[in-house]
Design a protein around this motif. Structure first.
Motif, mmCIF file in Angstrom:
data_model
loop_
_atom_site.group_PDB
_atom_site.id
_atom_site.type_symbol
_atom_site.label_atom_id
_atom_site.label_comp_id
_atom_site.label_asym_id
_atom_site.label_seq_id
_atom_site.Cartn_x
_atom_site.Cartn_y
_atom_site.Cartn_z
ATOM 1 N N LEU A 74 0.826 -1.209 0.000
ATOM 2 C CA LEU A 74 0.000 0.000 0.000
ATOM 3 C C LEU A 74 0.858 1.256 0.000
ATOM 4 O O LEU A 74 0.533 2.245 -0.673
ATOM 5 N N ALA A 75 1.951 1.227 0.729
ATOM 6 C CA ALA A 75 2.823 2.404 0.811
ATOM 7 C C ALA A 75 3.521 2.694 -0.508
ATOM 8 O O ALA A 75 3.924 3.837 -0.763
ATOM 9 N N SER A 76 3.669 1.679 -1.352
ATOM 10 C CA SER A 76 4.396 1.863 -2.611
ATOM 11 C C SER A 76 3.493 2.322 -3.758
ATOM 12 O O SER A 76 3.968 2.515 -4.877
ATOM 13 N N ILE A 77 2.187 2.524 -3.482
ATOM 14 C CA ILE A 77 1.273 3.021 -4.512
ATOM 15 C C ILE A 77 1.460 4.531 -4.647
ATOM 16 O O ILE A 77 1.291 5.264 -3.674
ATOM 17 N N PRO A 78 1.811 5.025 -5.830
ATOM 18 C CA PRO A 78 1.999 6.471 -5.980
ATOM 19 C C PRO A 78 0.678 7.218 -5.901
ATOM 20 O O PRO A 78 -0.376 6.692 -6.240
ATOM 21 N N SER A 79 0.730 8.459 -5.416
ATOM 22 C CA SER A 79 -0.450 9.308 -5.297
ATOM 23 C C SER A 79 -0.196 10.630 -6.015
ATOM 24 O O SER A 79 0.959 11.076 -6.129
ATOM 25 N N VAL A 80 -1.270 11.262 -6.489
ATOM 26 C CA VAL A 80 -1.118 12.557 -7.162
ATOM 27 C C VAL A 80 -0.623 13.624 -6.195
ATOM 28 O O VAL A 80 -0.118 14.676 -6.615
ATOM 29 N N ASP A 81 -0.773 13.383 -4.893
ATOM 30 C CA ASP A 81 -0.334 14.351 -3.891
ATOM 31 C C ASP A 81 1.125 14.166 -3.485
ATOM 32 O O ASP A 81 1.655 14.972 -2.710
ATOM 33 N N ASP A 82 1.775 13.113 -3.985
ATOM 34 C CA ASP A 82 3.164 12.860 -3.609
ATOM 35 C C ASP A 82 4.089 13.954 -4.140
ATOM 36 O O ASP A 82 3.872 14.506 -5.234
ATOM 37 N N ASP A 83 5.119 14.245 -3.377
ATOM 38 C CA ASP A 83 6.166 15.165 -3.817
ATOM 39 C C ASP A 83 7.043 14.436 -4.830
ATOM 40 O O ASP A 83 7.679 13.426 -4.494
ATOM 41 N N PRO A 84 7.083 14.893 -6.090
ATOM 42 C CA PRO A 84 7.856 14.169 -7.117
ATOM 43 C C PRO A 84 9.356 14.147 -6.844
ATOM 44 O O PRO A 84 10.085 13.372 -7.471
ATOM 45 N N THR A 85 9.835 15.000 -5.933
ATOM 46 C CA THR A 85 11.269 15.015 -5.630
ATOM 47 C C THR A 85 11.641 14.012 -4.544
ATOM 48 O O THR A 85 12.817 13.814 -4.258
ATOM 49 N N VAL A 86 10.626 13.405 -3.923
ATOM 50 C CA VAL A 86 10.879 12.454 -2.843
ATOM 51 C C VAL A 86 10.700 11.024 -3.354
ATOM 52 O O VAL A 86 9.680 10.704 -3.976
ATOM 53 N N ARG A 87 11.687 10.206 -3.091
ATOM 54 C CA ARG A 87 11.639 8.809 -3.543
ATOM 55 C C ARG A 87 10.502 8.055 -2.844
ATOM 56 O O ARG A 87 10.309 8.178 -1.636
ATOM 57 N N LEU A 88 9.730 7.266 -3.618
ATOM 58 C CA LEU A 88 8.684 6.436 -3.032
ATOM 59 C C LEU A 88 9.277 5.363 -2.132
ATOM 60 O O LEU A 88 10.350 4.823 -2.426
#
Length: 297
Positions: free
Chosen positions: A259-273
């Motif tokens: 679940l934690a590895s699912i990307p979200s539109v709210d994620d900071d693109p500069t931070v590694r998943l």
């Protein structure tokens, strides 16, 4: 209470030592003591990373891989699959249980017409050609294939990816199975067509009382589709929960990692998943620190 239409109990799938090609010795266990049930009309997603044993479990239900040994029990609509004669299993395929595969282009025969492939399950059961053709047109119409009657003599290459997947579904559903196994049916499709295929599966499940086992590695697509989610890792079932419960409060570290590895539109693109391994290492560290603290007390 009615019996489940699919009941897997203590299933173990292994490659015998004599047929191993990886240089190892002894039997190689691919699926280890898996138990899972599906009720009529229920939709269950079987999720996990590639190599976790999802597709091998599906193939075991259909008895599609003659190179492996099966132990345990698989009952489809009350009929035992493990140890049953091949002739009995062939009769069950298409009538009790059917399967939709990942890539519709490779699932369809390129040199046979759409009509021949959709009617084949009926023709093998002795249904007259004219009746089988009429039922195939009806099924293709139901699944949204435009001008189905006029396209029965077309070939797979003349259809788009989404339409080919509808044809594969028509061939799987035309025999009226109790259970449909969909093995990564949306992987080769774009996002819009993925949604259409999942909507079709859900619609057929509701209308026909069809039990659907959706095999996928993508937890993001199951939230609005499945009633339950079963999570596999290294050939074992680590969690089996109602879909809302699993997303709200996953119990196993591996599920939390997925679940934690699912990307979200709210994620900071500069931070590694965070990866699955990241989350599992964090869980293990927390457990170890908790154990140490308890010991000091």
């Amino acid at each position: 209470m009615t019996a489940p239409v699919l009941e897997i109990s203590g299933l173990t799938v292994s490659v015998p030592d004599a047929t191993r090609t990886d240089g190892g010795r002894g039997d190689l266990t691919l699926v280890d003591n898996v138990s899972l049930t599906l009720e009529r009309g229920e939709r269950v997603a079987l999720v996990g990373e590639s190599g976790s044993g999802k597709s091998m479990t599906a193939k075991a239900v259909m008895r599609l891989d003659p190179t492996v040994d099966l132990a345990g029990s698989i009952r489809v609509a009350g009929h035992e699959v493990v140890g049953a004669p091949e002739r009995t299993v062939r009769r069950m395929r298409g009538s009790a249980v059917s399967m939709v595969f990942q890539d519709p282009m490779t699932a369809l025969n390129p040199v046979l017409t759409i009509g021949d492939q959709v009617t084949e399950p009926l023709r093998l059961r002795g249904v007259p050609r004219r009746e089988a053709r009429a039922r195939a047109v009806e099924m293709l119409d139901r699944l949204g294939v435009l001008s189905a009657a006029d396209r029965m003599d077309a070939y797979p290459y003349e259809f788009s990816g989404g339409m080919r997947q509808r044809v594969v579904m028509a061939a799987a559903l035309i025999g009226g199975p109790d259970v449909l196994i969909a093995d990564e049916p949306t992987t080769a499709l774009d996002v819009r067509v993925q949604e259409q295929v999942l909507d079709l599966l859900e619609e057929q499940s509701r209308e026909l009382g069809l039990a659907v086992l959706l095999i996928t590695h993508d937890l993001a697509i199951v939230a609005g589709f499945a009633h339950r989610v079963a999570v596999m890792r290294h050939g074992r079932l680590v969690e089996d929960r109602l879909v809302d419960d699993l997303f709200a409060s996953p119990q196993h570290p591996y599920t939390r990692g997925l679940l934690a590895s699912i990307p979200s539109v709210d994620d900071d693109p500069t931070v590694r998943l965070r990866t699955v391994d990241d989350v599992m290492r964090e869980d293990a560290a927390l457990a170890a620190s908790g154990t140490a603290l308890e010991a000091r007390r």
